[in-house]
Design an enzyme around this catalytic site. Structure first.
Site, PDB file in Angstrom:
ATOM      1  N   TYR A 192       8.476   0.123   0.597  1.00  0.00           N
ATOM      2  CA  TYR A 192       7.826  -1.169   0.878  1.00  0.00           C
ATOM      3  C   TYR A 192       6.416  -0.955   1.435  1.00  0.00           C
ATOM      4  CZ  TYR A 192       7.564  -5.984   2.771  1.00  0.00           C
ATOM      5  OH  TYR A 192       7.202  -7.283   3.063  1.00  0.00           O
ATOM      6  N   ALA A 195       5.495 -12.754  -4.847  1.00  0.00           N
ATOM      7  CA  ALA A 195       6.883 -12.316  -5.062  1.00  0.00           C
ATOM      8  C   ALA A 195       7.073 -10.927  -4.462  1.00  0.00           C
ATOM      9  CB  ALA A 195       7.200 -12.289  -6.558  1.00  0.00           C
TER      10      ALA A 195
END
Ligand code: NAP
Length: 247
Positions: A153, A89
């Site tokens: 990220y 995920a």
């Protein structure tokens, strides 16, 4: 016939997750796809697309420690074990650092990095007790090279490598392997959201001359999840068409 291994794939109904679930189920695993709570119609349509493979769906929020605890308990109670854990995920919250809000940083770290701690923390004792476990963390080439607008990220994805290597050292020799996979640019809704000009520039930089397909990643996860892959641990497998090469 031996009992099938129980595999959990977070973000299992997403672009890469769907291909990973399919590959693991084709290999004879009993697969549980985990996603945020979603409409029953979406879940049913996804299950229908799996054409009789041994897959089911559970909902949980991987950014939430307690939600992961309940999930692992339910899976062990229902299936008797949790043998293969694919932490897949992930979200993006892109912004240059100068404009990044704390909420963008925090949400991303919670879903893309803390989730691995949440799930491994609850699954690891059972794996060690049973003497078998395969953990595969889905990282990204961005964690190896950095990427404009992705400090959050890239930090989370690089962090997954450190997490994988450390847990691999703690569990090596007890039947549990921990590895990460670093996809390059793969054809999923995440990359289809890129402007066409950016996709074209990206394609031109990839020595293989194409974006990857979800199946390229799924095959790699299935390989690392195999019983026979017991001597590969603490590794990172880049799957990027040659976009970033290192040794
Ligand atoms: P995707 O299609 O957007 O799938 C992500 C999945 O994660 C979705 O099913 C999403 O559910 C789920 N999810 C998000 N937040 C969650 C939460 N808090 N709890 C549980 N599930 C949650 O993305 P993808 O392209 O398949 O990416 C999968 C992984 O590969 C990510 O970790 C991504 O960073 C990594 N990756 C992708 C690429 C690429 O090119 N696609 C490249 C490198 C790395 P909802 O749909 O309900 O939100």
């Amino acid at each position: 016939m031996s009992t099938p291994r129980i595999a959990v794939v977070t973000g299992g109904m997403g672009g890469l997750g769907t291909a990973i679930c399919r590959a693991l189920a084709h290999d004879g695993r009993k697969v549980v796809a985990v996603d945020l709570p979603t409409a029953a119609e979406r879940t049913q349509a996804w299950l229908d697309s799996m054409q009789g493979l041994d897959v089911s769906v559970e909902s949980a929020d991987v950014s939430d420690f307690d939600s992961c605890q309940s999930l692992v308990a339910k899976i062990v109670q229902t299936h008797g074990a949790l043998d293969i854990l694919v932490n897949n995920a992930g979200i993006t919250r892109d912004s240059t650092l100068r404009k990044m809000e704390l909420a963008q940083w925090q949400a991303l770290l919670d879903v893309n990095l803390s989730s691995a701690f949440h799930l491994c923390r609850h699954a690891i004792d059972g794996m060690l007790e049973r003497g078998f476990g395969r953990i595969v963390n889905i990282s990204s080439v961005s964690g190896q090279t950095g990427n404009f607008g992705q400090t959050n990220y890239a930090a989370a994805k690089a962090g997954l490598h450190g997490f994988s290597m450390s847990l691999a050292r703690e569990t090596a020799g007890k039947g549990v392997t921990v590895n990460s996979v670093s996809p390059g640019y793969i054809e999923t809704p995440m990359t289809r959201a890129m402007p066409e000009a950016a996709r074209e520039r990206t394609r031109a930089m990839i020595p293989a001359g194409r974006l990857g397909q979800p199946e390229d990643i799924a095959r790699t996860v299935a390989f690392l999840s195999a019983d026979a892959a017991d001597y590969i641990t603490g590794a990172n497998l880049p799957v990027n068409g040659g976009l970033f090469m290192s040794f």
